[in-house]
Design a protein around this motif. Structure first.
Motif, short mmCIF file in Angstrom:
data_model
loop_
_atom_site.label_atom_id
_atom_site.label_comp_id
_atom_site.label_asym_id
_atom_site.label_seq_id
_atom_site.Cartn_x
_atom_site.Cartn_y
_atom_site.Cartn_z
N ALA A 1 6.99 75.39 28.62
CA ALA A 1 6.94 76.86 28.66
C ALA A 1 6.94 77.37 27.22
N ASN A 2 7.72 78.40 26.91
CA ASN A 2 7.68 79.00 25.58
C ASN A 2 8.53 78.29 24.53
N LYS A 3 9.50 77.48 24.97
CA LYS A 3 10.22 76.67 24.00
C LYS A 3 9.24 75.76 23.28
N SER A 4 9.51 75.45 22.02
CA SER A 4 8.55 74.66 21.26
C SER A 4 8.52 73.19 21.67
N TYR A 5 9.57 72.69 22.29
CA TYR A 5 9.54 71.33 22.82
C TYR A 5 10.69 71.10 23.80
N ASP A 6 10.40 70.28 24.82
CA ASP A 6 11.37 69.88 25.83
C ASP A 6 11.58 68.37 25.84
N LEU A 7 10.49 67.64 25.71
CA LEU A 7 10.52 66.17 25.70
C LEU A 7 9.83 65.67 24.44
N VAL A 8 10.38 64.60 23.87
CA VAL A 8 9.81 63.98 22.68
C VAL A 8 9.68 62.48 22.94
N TYR A 9 8.57 61.91 22.50
CA TYR A 9 8.40 60.45 22.55
C TYR A 9 8.19 59.95 21.12
N THR A 10 8.95 58.92 20.77
CA THR A 10 8.85 58.31 19.45
C THR A 10 8.67 56.81 19.62
N ASP A 11 7.77 56.22 18.86
CA ASP A 11 7.59 54.78 18.92
C ASP A 11 8.90 54.06 18.62
N ASP A 12 9.26 53.11 19.47
CA ASP A 12 10.42 52.25 19.24
C ASP A 12 9.98 51.12 18.32
N TRP A 13 10.49 51.09 17.12
CA TRP A 13 10.06 50.10 16.13
C TRP A 13 10.33 48.67 16.59
N SER A 14 11.25 48.50 17.55
CA SER A 14 11.54 47.16 18.06
C SER A 14 10.49 46.69 19.07
N GLY A 15 9.68 47.63 19.57
CA GLY A 15 8.71 47.30 20.60
C GLY A 15 9.29 47.31 22.00
N ALA A 16 10.59 47.63 22.12
CA ALA A 16 11.24 47.67 23.43
C ALA A 16 10.81 48.90 24.22
N SER A 17 11.10 48.89 25.51
CA SER A 17 10.76 50.01 26.40
C SER A 17 12.01 50.60 27.03
N GLY A 18 11.91 51.87 27.42
CA GLY A 18 12.94 52.50 28.24
C GLY A 18 14.21 52.91 27.53
N ARG A 19 14.19 52.99 26.20
CA ARG A 19 15.41 53.34 25.49
C ARG A 19 15.47 54.82 25.12
N LEU A 20 16.64 55.24 24.68
CA LEU A 20 16.89 56.63 24.31
C LEU A 20 17.09 56.75 22.81
N HIS A 21 16.45 57.76 22.21
CA HIS A 21 16.75 58.09 20.82
C HIS A 21 17.90 59.09 20.78
N HIS A 22 17.77 60.24 21.45
CA HIS A 22 18.89 61.17 21.53
C HIS A 22 18.66 62.22 22.60
N ILE A 23 19.75 62.85 23.02
CA ILE A 23 19.67 64.10 23.78
C ILE A 23 20.24 65.19 22.89
N ALA A 24 19.78 66.43 23.08
CA ALA A 24 20.15 67.52 22.19
C ALA A 24 20.69 68.71 22.96
N PHE A 25 21.72 69.33 22.39
CA PHE A 25 22.31 70.55 22.94
C PHE A 25 22.14 71.67 21.92
N ALA A 26 21.71 72.83 22.39
CA ALA A 26 21.48 73.97 21.52
C ALA A 26 22.76 74.79 21.34
N THR A 27 22.91 75.32 20.14
CA THR A 27 24.01 76.24 19.84
C THR A 27 23.45 77.65 19.68
N ASN A 28 24.33 78.61 19.53
CA ASN A 28 23.92 80.00 19.40
C ASN A 28 23.36 80.33 18.02
N ALA A 29 23.85 79.64 16.98
CA ALA A 29 23.48 80.01 15.62
C ALA A 29 23.60 78.80 14.70
#
Length: 318
Positions: A197-225
């Motif tokens: 929608a209007n948010k600039s991003y919801d999901l991000v994919y980054t190459d895993d340098w190890s070549g592994a699959s199914g891992r997490l880089h991070h989850i993010a929480f927004a603050t007010n300021a």
């Protein structure tokens, strides 16, 4: 340039695994200021104060860390049915399952890298108990009296063996759009930022340098300021929470950030992207080169090496 379909409304929730359930729960409630909305078995359901749904984080005790599932809310019943057909056509469907508390029928599927996702429409709106009732009727819950006071689950960054393949699936099957990406000198797309929608991003994919699959880089929480990010750094410092990098500003997406590790080992970003929206219906994807990324973050801070190597679950020793 592909147009947004608007069949997926937003990122709804994440199930995060932790081998340190009590300490992780302390982090999300005492440090971030989230509220427990219920528990079942090995899982606790947590919410930010501005969640209109029942919860946005399921914290589950497990032998290791990582992400188990991601929930996306459809824009309506017909939108849900259209996306389910597209997912089935892509050959990545799992099937219909019962939803988590507060959610109706849910369709489970996987992205090409193996991350499990769930799509749903029916959702029960949250009603705060008396002790959490806000003064303003257009806010779901009173502002937290302690911790950072995170406002919402903002985005997820997945690690993937091939970021572009999963990005293409989210674009073609779920109707997202790529707002920014990184292209290596070889022509390989190594990371993509996608929005629904209007948010600039919801999901991000980054190459895993190890070549592994199914891992997490991070989850993010927004603050007010932005100031909340600075305060969060002091709170984490005083409470022994490991700070990986920040506070600082990303060049890509211009997000003001702080990265920490919660006690279970998962990377958590505290971010303030609230002022940046994508309003252009004909947005053109921004592509960053290797040379541009080598300059570091917006104000010259070099990207810390662990940012390219740490992911969850951790890799088994060779």
């Amino acid at each position: 340039m592909n147009a947004l379909l608007h069949d997926v409304a937003h990122l709804g929730h994440v199930e995060l695994l932790t081998p340190e359930p009590e300490r992780s729960l302390w982090f999300f409630t005492d440090i971030l200021g989230m509220t427990a909305a219920g528990a079942e078995g090995d899982s606790v359901y947590l919410r930010t104060y501005d969640d209109y749904e029942h919860h946005s984080l399921t914290l589950t005790a497990h032998r290791t860390s990582g992400i188990r599932t991601t929930g996306l809310r459809a824009a309506g019943q017909e939108a849900l049915e259209r996306r389910v057909l597209a997912i089935k056509d892509a050959g990545l469907g799992i099937g219909w399952i019962d939803g988590e508390p507060g959610r109706g029928p849910t369709y489970a599927f996987r992205d090409p890298d193996g991350h499990e996702m769930r799509l749903y429409w029916e959702s029960q709106w949250y009603e705060a108990p008396e002790e959490l009732r806000p003064a303003l009727k257009n806010q779901p819950q009173a502002f937290p009296r302690h911790g950072v006071g995170v406002r919402r689950l903002d985005h997820i960054n997945y690690l993937a063996a091939e970021a572009a393949a999963s990005g293409a699936f989210v674009r073609d099957a779920l109707g997202a759009r790529v707002t920014e990406q990184i292209m290596l000198d070889t022509g390989r797309i190594s990371a993509q930022w996608l929005h629904f929608a209007n948010k600039s991003y919801d999901l991000v994919y980054t190459d895993d340098w190890s070549g592994a699959s199914g891992r997490l880089h991070h989850i993010a929480f927004a603050t007010n300021a932005r100031e909340d990010i600075l305060r969060a750094a002091d709170i984490c410092l005083d409470n022994g929470v490991f700070i990986e990098t920040g506070p600082h500003k990303h060049a890509i997406q211009q997000t003001f950030f702080l990265y920490v590790y919660e006690p279970g080992g998962n990377r958590i970003e505290l971010c303030n992207p609230l002022t940046r929206l994508i309003l252009a219906p004909d947005w053109r994807t921004i592509t960053w080169t290797e040379a541009e990324r080598a300059k570091g973050q917006a104000w010259g801070l070099k990207t810390i090496s662990s940012f390219h190597t740490h992911g969850t679950p951790p890799l088994s020793p060779a």
